[in-house]
Scaffold this motif. Structure first.
Motif, PDB file in Angstrom:
ATOM      1  N   ILE A  12       0.828  -1.198   0.000  1.00 20.10           N
ATOM      2  CA  ILE A  12       0.000   0.000   0.000  1.00 20.10           C
ATOM      3  C   ILE A  12       0.867   1.254   0.000  1.00 20.10           C
ATOM      4  N   LYS A  13       0.265   2.353  -0.406  1.00 17.66           N
ATOM      5  CA  LYS A  13       0.918   3.654  -0.341  1.00 17.66           C
ATOM      6  C   LYS A  13      -0.025   4.572   0.416  1.00 17.66           C
ATOM      7  N   LYS A  14       0.466   5.165   1.516  1.00 17.44           N
ATOM      8  CA  LYS A  14      -0.375   6.054   2.318  1.00 17.44           C
ATOM      9  C   LYS A  14      -0.698   7.312   1.529  1.00 17.44           C
ATOM     10  N   LEU A  15      -1.920   7.795   1.699  1.00 19.50           N
ATOM     11  CA  LEU A  15      -2.349   9.026   1.053  1.00 19.50           C
ATOM     12  C   LEU A  15      -1.928  10.214   1.913  1.00 19.50           C
ATOM     13  N   GLN A  16      -1.770  11.375   1.311  1.00 14.39           N
ATOM     14  CA  GLN A  16      -1.317  12.572   2.024  1.00 14.39           C
ATOM     15  C   GLN A  16      -2.363  13.047   3.021  1.00 14.39           C
ATOM     16  N   LYS A  34      -1.712  11.544  11.482  1.00 15.76           N
ATOM     17  CA  LYS A  34      -1.064  10.524  10.671  1.00 15.76           C
ATOM     18  C   LYS A  34      -2.144   9.847   9.825  1.00 15.76           C
ATOM     19  N   PRO A  35      -2.014   9.876   8.505  1.00 13.68           N
ATOM     20  CA  PRO A  35      -3.083   9.291   7.686  1.00 13.68           C
ATOM     21  C   PRO A  35      -3.156   7.782   7.853  1.00 13.68           C
ATOM     22  N   GLN A  36      -4.370   7.272   7.951  1.00 11.56           N
ATOM     23  CA  GLN A  36      -4.587   5.838   8.041  1.00 11.56           C
ATOM     24  C   GLN A  36      -5.217   5.315   6.765  1.00 11.56           C
ATOM     25  N   VAL A  37      -5.451   6.217   5.809  1.00  6.62           N
ATOM     26  CA  VAL A  37      -6.042   5.810   4.546  1.00  6.62           C
ATOM     27  C   VAL A  37      -4.911   5.609   3.546  1.00  6.62           C
ATOM     28  N   ALA A  38      -4.980   4.498   2.816  1.00  9.06           N
ATOM     29  CA  ALA A  38      -3.934   4.169   1.861  1.00  9.06           C
ATOM     30  C   ALA A  38      -4.547   3.595   0.596  1.00  9.06           C
ATOM     31  N   GLU A  39      -3.773   3.610  -0.471  1.00 15.31           N
ATOM     32  CA  GLU A  39      -4.208   3.021  -1.731  1.00 15.31           C
ATOM     33  C   GLU A  39      -3.433   1.729  -1.955  1.00 15.31           C
ATOM     34  N   ILE A  40      -4.116   0.702  -2.428  1.00 13.89           N
ATOM     35  CA  ILE A  40      -3.472  -0.590  -2.659  1.00 13.89           C
ATOM     36  C   ILE A  40      -2.730  -0.556  -3.987  1.00 13.89           C
ATOM     37  N   ILE A  41      -1.449  -0.934  -3.942  1.00 15.62           N
ATOM     38  CA  ILE A  41      -0.579  -0.950  -5.114  1.00 15.62           C
ATOM     39  C   ILE A  41      -0.459  -2.361  -5.691  1.00 15.62           C
ATOM     40  N   ALA A  42      -0.380  -3.374  -4.817  1.00 17.57           N
ATOM     41  CA  ALA A  42      -0.244  -4.772  -5.254  1.00 17.57           C
ATOM     42  C   ALA A  42      -0.848  -5.688  -4.196  1.00 17.57           C
ATOM     43  N   VAL A  43      -1.352  -6.836  -4.640  1.00 14.15           N
ATOM     44  CA  VAL A  43      -1.996  -7.796  -3.742  1.00 14.15           C
ATOM     45  C   VAL A  43      -1.398  -9.179  -3.977  1.00 14.15           C
ATOM     46  N   GLY A  44      -1.079  -9.879  -2.895  1.00 10.15           N
ATOM     47  CA  GLY A  44      -0.575 -11.248  -2.991  1.00 10.15           C
ATOM     48  C   GLY A  44      -1.680 -12.212  -3.412  1.00 10.15           C
TER      49      GLY A  44
END
Length: 94
Positions: A12-16, A34-44
């Motif tokens: 994941i990559k955290k959003l600003q 501190k942001p707790q929302v993130a975007e998923i970049i890759a999934v196993g």
């Protein structure tokens, strides 16, 4: 470089964090949450993890809420990403 997570891992990559309040006040960086929302970049792929079958319930591109201090931070091509277990994801933001 591309990261391909294994098992029940998710990259994941955290959003600003918001820099202004709803009323228009500009926040100092120290007072920003501190942001707790993130975007998923890759999934196993999921599969059998520690003797339990895990079905992946998230997909690339979704925005999610993660636990505080979850995962391992890694720099990839100068950008920070976090590798977390699917269990560290609390909710999908729609």
């Amino acid at each position: 470089m591309t990261i391909k997570p294994l098992g029940d891992k998710v990259v994941i990559k955290k959003l600003q964090a918001e820099e202004t309040t709803k009323s228009g006040l500009v926040l100092a960086s120290a007072s920003q949450e501190k942001p707790q929302v993130a975007e998923i970049i890759a999934v196993g792929p999921g599969g059998i993890v520690e003797g339990i079958e895990v079905k992946m319930e998230v997909t690339v591109g979704q925005k999610v809420i993660i636990r505080d201090y979850a995962g391992t931070t890694v720099k990839v091509d100068g950008e920070e990403v976090i590798i977390v277990r699917q269990d560290d994801i609390l909710a999908i933001v729609e």
